[in-house]
Motif scaffolding. Structure first.
Motif, PDB file in Angstrom:
ATOM      1  N   GLU A  26     -37.652   5.708  22.294  1.00 57.19           N
ATOM      2  CA  GLU A  26     -39.030   6.117  22.018  1.00 57.19           C
ATOM      3  C   GLU A  26     -39.859   4.962  21.458  1.00 57.19           C
ATOM      4  O   GLU A  26     -41.051   4.836  21.748  1.00 57.19           O
ATOM      5  CB  GLU A  26     -39.066   7.297  21.048  1.00 57.19           C
ATOM      6  N   PHE A  27     -39.211   4.065  20.663  1.00 55.33           N
ATOM      7  CA  PHE A  27     -39.928   2.915  20.121  1.00 55.33           C
ATOM      8  C   PHE A  27     -40.238   1.908  21.236  1.00 55.33           C
ATOM      9  O   PHE A  27     -41.326   1.315  21.264  1.00 55.33           O
ATOM     10  CB  PHE A  27     -39.106   2.240  19.025  1.00 55.33           C
ATOM     11  N   LEU A  28     -39.304   1.733  22.156  1.00 55.31           N
ATOM     12  CA  LEU A  28     -39.519   0.810  23.270  1.00 55.31           C
ATOM     13  C   LEU A  28     -40.646   1.301  24.165  1.00 55.31           C
ATOM     14  O   LEU A  28     -41.470   0.517  24.637  1.00 55.31           O
ATOM     15  CB  LEU A  28     -38.228   0.656  24.087  1.00 55.31           C
ATOM     16  N   VAL A  29     -40.692   2.630  24.399  1.00 50.80           N
ATOM     17  CA  VAL A  29     -41.756   3.206  25.226  1.00 50.80           C
ATOM     18  C   VAL A  29     -43.115   2.969  24.580  1.00 50.80           C
ATOM     19  O   VAL A  29     -44.080   2.550  25.225  1.00 50.80           O
ATOM     20  CB  VAL A  29     -41.519   4.713  25.437  1.00 50.80           C
ATOM     21  N   LYS A  30     -43.203   3.210  23.270  1.00 50.64           N
ATOM     22  CA  LYS A  30     -44.472   3.028  22.562  1.00 50.64           C
ATOM     23  C   LYS A  30     -44.922   1.570  22.582  1.00 50.64           C
ATOM     24  O   LYS A  30     -46.104   1.264  22.758  1.00 50.64           O
ATOM     25  CB  LYS A  30     -44.348   3.527  21.121  1.00 50.64           C
ATOM     26  N   LEU A  31     -43.983   0.643  22.405  1.00 50.41           N
ATOM     27  CA  LEU A  31     -44.318  -0.785  22.412  1.00 50.41           C
ATOM     28  C   LEU A  31     -44.743  -1.245  23.804  1.00 50.41           C
ATOM     29  O   LEU A  31     -45.685  -2.030  23.941  1.00 50.41           O
ATOM     30  CB  LEU A  31     -43.125  -1.599  21.919  1.00 50.41           C
TER      31      LEU A  31
ATOM     32  N   ALA B  77     -48.274  -0.062  24.275  1.00 46.26           N
ATOM     33  CA  ALA B  77     -49.230  -0.830  23.475  1.00 46.26           C
ATOM     34  C   ALA B  77     -49.462  -2.208  24.081  1.00 46.26           C
ATOM     35  O   ALA B  77     -50.595  -2.721  24.084  1.00 46.26           O
ATOM     36  CB  ALA B  77     -48.727  -0.968  22.041  1.00 46.26           C
ATOM     37  N   LEU B  78     -48.402  -2.823  24.626  1.00 42.35           N
ATOM     38  CA  LEU B  78     -48.517  -4.146  25.242  1.00 42.35           C
ATOM     39  C   LEU B  78     -48.952  -4.067  26.702  1.00 42.35           C
ATOM     40  O   LEU B  78     -49.172  -5.100  27.341  1.00 42.35           O
ATOM     41  CB  LEU B  78     -47.172  -4.874  25.146  1.00 42.35           C
ATOM     42  N   GLN B  79     -49.047  -2.819  27.223  1.00 42.18           N
ATOM     43  CA  GLN B  79     -49.491  -2.575  28.598  1.00 42.18           C
ATOM     44  C   GLN B  79     -48.597  -3.273  29.617  1.00 42.18           C
ATOM     45  O   GLN B  79     -49.067  -3.956  30.531  1.00 42.18           O
ATOM     46  CB  GLN B  79     -50.953  -2.998  28.775  1.00 42.18           C
ATOM     47  N   ILE B  80     -47.283  -3.140  29.433  1.00 47.57           N
ATOM     48  CA  ILE B  80     -46.319  -3.659  30.397  1.00 47.57           C
ATOM     49  C   ILE B  80     -45.304  -2.565  30.695  1.00 47.57           C
ATOM     50  O   ILE B  80     -45.148  -1.618  29.922  1.00 47.57           O
ATOM     51  CB  ILE B  80     -45.589  -4.929  29.881  1.00 47.57           C
ATOM     52  N   ASP B  81     -44.615  -2.692  31.830  1.00 45.81           N
ATOM     53  CA  ASP B  81     -43.593  -1.710  32.187  1.00 45.81           C
ATOM     54  C   ASP B  81     -42.434  -1.777  31.193  1.00 45.81           C
ATOM     55  O   ASP B  81     -42.151  -2.835  30.630  1.00 45.81           O
ATOM     56  CB  ASP B  81     -43.058  -1.972  33.599  1.00 45.81           C
TER      57      ASP B  81
END
Length: 222
Positions: A55-60, A63-67
């Motif tokens: 879930e933290f990786l998805v949010k980051l 936020a960084l607008q990358i896959d």
């Protein structure tokens, strides 16, 4: 013997480059934008992405607008340190599993959105039930007799109701006054008796939403 810290790779510069591309001024700003703690960002900088929760990786990644896959590849030490073929294969499986979990979460969110939308629509339809059923009949009578006081305000009410029904994919079973064969599944007799296929007249319209029947049309024998 080298310590664990000596073997770790610092991804700070890589993260700063991605932040600059999106005009994110600081790690604190990234933390606030992504909705994760600064500790999680520190873990990303230290190359501990494999130990971070999905879930933290998805949010980051959002936020960084990358896959998500690009985030994992960019901050994974397995791409920068030569390892054995078995370790690389294991890492590849981990990434595949993360992607599957990410897709599962996306589908779950989409299903929750659809459920909430459906519940919201049902609540509004329950509130408007009397208006939806009674108004078409009143409008029909007002059109037949332009001397009725309500005749002039009918268009003001009819337009927003029609637009709401169209946007929600709701269709009337038939217009008020229509004569058609009696179908017990979609028609409700308000007087008299009728056999299937016998002509009846629509007195109060009913509604469908796709394949779902919301309200049966109220009819009487011709």
């Amino acid at each position: 013997m080298a310590s664990k810290t000596e073997n770790k790779i610092d991804f700070t510069q890589k993260l700063i480059e991605l932040m600059q591309q999106k005009d994110i001024s600081s790690f604190k700003a990234l933390s606030k934008l992504a909705g994760v703690s600064e500790y999680q960002i520190q873990r990303l900088r230290r190359g501990e992405i494999q130990q971070m929760r999905l879930e933290f990786l998805v949010k980051l990644s959002q936020a960084l607008q990358i896959d998500l896959s690009e985030l994992i590849n960019s901050f994974s030490t397995t791409d920068l340190v030569k390892q054995s073929a078995s370790t690389q294969q294991s890492s590849s499986e981990d990434i595949k599993n993360l992607k599957k979990e990410y897709e599962r979460l996306q589908n779950k969110l989409e299903n929750q959105e659809q459920l909430l939308l459906s519940q919201f629509q049902q609540s509004i339809l329950q509130i408007l039930e009397s208006l939806l059923i009674q108004f078409p009949t009143a409008a029909s009578r007002a059109r037949e007799n332009r001397q009725l006081p309500a005749a002039n305000i009918i268009p003001l009410i009819e337009k927003p109701i029609t637009r709401l029904l169209q946007e929600w994919g709701i269709e009337a079973i038939a217009e008020v006054g229509t004569e058609l064969p009696y179908e017990p599944e979609i028609h409700q007799l308000i007087e008299g008796n009728a056999q299937p296929s016998q002509k009846v007249k629509i007195r109060y319209t009913g509604y469908r939403q796709g394949d779902k029947l919301l309200y049966r049309a109220k009819v009487s024998p011709v």
